[in-house]
Motif scaffolding. Structure first.
Motif, PDB file in Angstrom:
ATOM      1  N   THR A 222     -33.332  98.498  37.604  1.00  0.00           N
ATOM      2  CA  THR A 222     -33.740  99.203  38.833  1.00  0.00           C
ATOM      3  C   THR A 222     -34.265  98.229  39.879  1.00  0.00           C
ATOM      4  OG1 THR A 222     -35.977  99.617  37.977  1.00  0.00           O
ATOM      5  CG2 THR A 222     -34.314 101.331  37.595  1.00  0.00           C
ATOM      6  N   LYS A 223     -34.939  97.156  39.431  1.00  0.00           N
ATOM      7  CA  LYS A 223     -35.508  96.180  40.349  1.00  0.00           C
ATOM      8  C   LYS A 223     -35.418  94.782  39.756  1.00  0.00           C
ATOM      9  CE  LYS A 223     -38.978  99.205  42.483  1.00  0.00           C
ATOM     10  NZ  LYS A 223     -40.442  99.384  42.751  1.00  0.00           N
ATOM     11  N   VAL A 224     -35.394  93.794  40.637  1.00  0.00           N
ATOM     12  CA  VAL A 224     -35.423  92.394  40.234  1.00  0.00           C
ATOM     13  C   VAL A 224     -36.497  91.678  41.038  1.00  0.00           C
ATOM     14  CG1 VAL A 224     -34.164  90.200  40.240  1.00  0.00           C
ATOM     15  CG2 VAL A 224     -32.989  92.303  39.573  1.00  0.00           C
ATOM     16  N   LEU A 225     -37.245  90.819  40.377  1.00  0.00           N
ATOM     17  CA  LEU A 225     -38.214  89.974  41.068  1.00  0.00           C
ATOM     18  C   LEU A 225     -37.940  88.532  40.665  1.00  0.00           C
ATOM     19  CD1 LEU A 225     -42.013  90.650  41.529  1.00  0.00           C
ATOM     20  CD2 LEU A 225     -41.100  88.345  41.241  1.00  0.00           C
ATOM     21  N   ARG A 226     -37.434  87.751  41.607  1.00  0.00           N
ATOM     22  CA  ARG A 226     -37.170  86.335  41.352  1.00  0.00           C
ATOM     23  C   ARG A 226     -38.390  85.516  41.735  1.00  0.00           C
ATOM     24  NH1 ARG A 226     -31.914  83.389  43.858  1.00  0.00           N
ATOM     25  NH2 ARG A 226     -33.152  83.453  45.766  1.00  0.00           N
ATOM     26  N   ALA A 227     -38.656  84.441  41.005  1.00  0.00           N
ATOM     27  CA  ALA A 227     -39.832  83.608  41.232  1.00  0.00           C
ATOM     28  C   ALA A 227     -39.964  83.242  42.704  1.00  0.00           C
ATOM     29  CB  ALA A 227     -39.749  82.343  40.400  1.00  0.00           C
TER      30      ALA A 227
ATOM     31  N   GLY B 134     -31.630  87.405  43.931  1.00  0.00           N
ATOM     32  CA  GLY B 134     -32.808  87.551  44.771  1.00  0.00           C
ATOM     33  C   GLY B 134     -33.680  88.679  44.259  1.00  0.00           C
ATOM     34  N   SER B 135     -34.691  89.045  45.042  1.00  0.00           N
ATOM     35  CA  SER B 135     -35.616  90.104  44.663  1.00  0.00           C
ATOM     36  C   SER B 135     -35.299  91.402  45.399  1.00  0.00           C
ATOM     37  CB  SER B 135     -37.054  89.684  44.986  1.00  0.00           C
ATOM     38  OG  SER B 135     -37.434  88.539  44.260  1.00  0.00           O
ATOM     39  N   GLY B 136     -35.669  92.521  44.772  1.00  0.00           N
ATOM     40  CA  GLY B 136     -35.489  93.820  45.414  1.00  0.00           C
ATOM     41  C   GLY B 136     -34.885  94.836  44.473  1.00  0.00           C
ATOM     42  N   ASN B 137     -34.557  95.991  45.027  1.00  0.00           N
ATOM     43  CA  ASN B 137     -33.912  97.034  44.230  1.00  0.00           C
ATOM     44  C   ASN B 137     -32.548  96.539  43.771  1.00  0.00           C
ATOM     45  OD1 ASN B 137     -36.083  98.754  44.665  1.00  0.00           O
ATOM     46  ND2 ASN B 137     -35.161  99.663  46.478  1.00  0.00           N
ATOM     47  N   ASN B 138     -32.226  96.814  42.519  1.00  0.00           N
ATOM     48  CA  ASN B 138     -30.951  96.332  41.964  1.00  0.00           C
ATOM     49  C   ASN B 138     -30.580  97.206  40.770  1.00  0.00           C
ATOM     50  OD1 ASN B 138     -28.962  94.921  40.448  1.00  0.00           O
ATOM     51  ND2 ASN B 138     -29.580  92.988  41.379  1.00  0.00           N
TER      52      ASN B 138
END
Length: 257
Positions: A103-108, A76-80
């Motif tokens: 540090t962060k992930v942005l999923r489509a 998913g999206s968010g801090n990671n």
């Protein structure tokens, strides 16, 4: 898609043996096809933008601090901060490997397991290596492509220590749709050898780039390793996210990270 099962081309952990085939439900990531099948070992520095991700996927440096990969590789999206990106080497065991945490992930946005298979991972610091530009038009969505990855070299095999590479030809939407009834032609592009098979991405290659030379001779990314039936089977080409379709969204999303 007849009675065959759709597989994403990932493994669950670096160093893991390829998992038994299981069906994919929308919104989940699971095992499927293995590194590059029918390929050869890449030379050190040949594809400096290649990245290996610790969840068992590949990726490419979109910028020196952002990795472009597949949506099904992330939750998913968010801090990671749980993902480690390894870059700068062909041999994953090399002492000169560059390792950087996420540090962060942005999923489509809107990803549900079918189409829209792209994601961005922001790293804790830039990696001083060349990046891979993405195709912003469909002008390069044809011809012969290069694929590379640390995935399995045979269906059901284990991931590889060394980066492998191969070339695969474009497969038309019509021909690909004959193999996969759930293809999303407006969002996906296919490549492989329909009649004989033998060359393909596989388990552990998910998220890695499919690329070719542009008119100036530079590498340009046209696809993201996504899914397929098995690895390198005749009549079942590899399916890739069509980067040109999402180029504007990727650019906009990267600007927010």
């Amino acid at each position: 898609m007849s009675s065959l099962v759709r597989f994403m081309k990932r493994t669950l952990a670096v160093g893991a043996v390829a998992l038994a085939a299981v069906s994919l439900q929308p919104g989940t990531a699971t095992a499927g096809p293995a590194p590059v099948v029918g390929g050869t070992r890449a030379a050190q520095g040949e594809f400096p933008f290649m990245v290996r991700l610790s969840m068992g996927c590949g990726g490419a440096l979109y910028t020196q601090q952002i990795v472009l990969t597949a949506a099904h590789c992330v939750s998913g999206s968010g801090n990671n901060t749980s993902i480690t990106a390894t870059a700068g080497v062909v041999d994953l065991n090399s002492s000169s490997a560059i390792k950087v945490k996420s540090t962060k992930v942005l999923r489509a946005p809107g990803y549900n397991g079918t189409g829209k298979d792209w994601a961005l991972i922001k790293l804790a610091r830039p990696i001083n290596l060349p990046t891979l530009k993405i195709a912003e038009t469909k002008a390069y969505d044809n011809g012969t492509f290069t694929v590379a990855g640390w995935g399995a070299t045979r269906e059901g095999g284990s991931q590889q220590r060394y980066l492998m590479k191969a070339t695969v030809p474009f497969v038309s939407d019509a021909a690909c749709n004959a193999a996969y009834s759930d293809l999303v032609p407006s969002e996906e592009i296919c490549a492989g050898y329909l009649d004989q098979g033998g060359v393909d991405t596989c388990q552990g290659d998910s998220g890695g780039p499919m690329f070719r030379r542009d008119n100036a001779g530079a590498w340009i990314q046209v696809g993201i390793v996504s899914w397929g039936i098995g690895c390198a089977r005749p009549d079942y080409p590899g399916v890739y996210t069509e980067v040109s379709t999402f180029a504007a969204q990727i650019k906009s999303a990267a600007a927010t990270l």
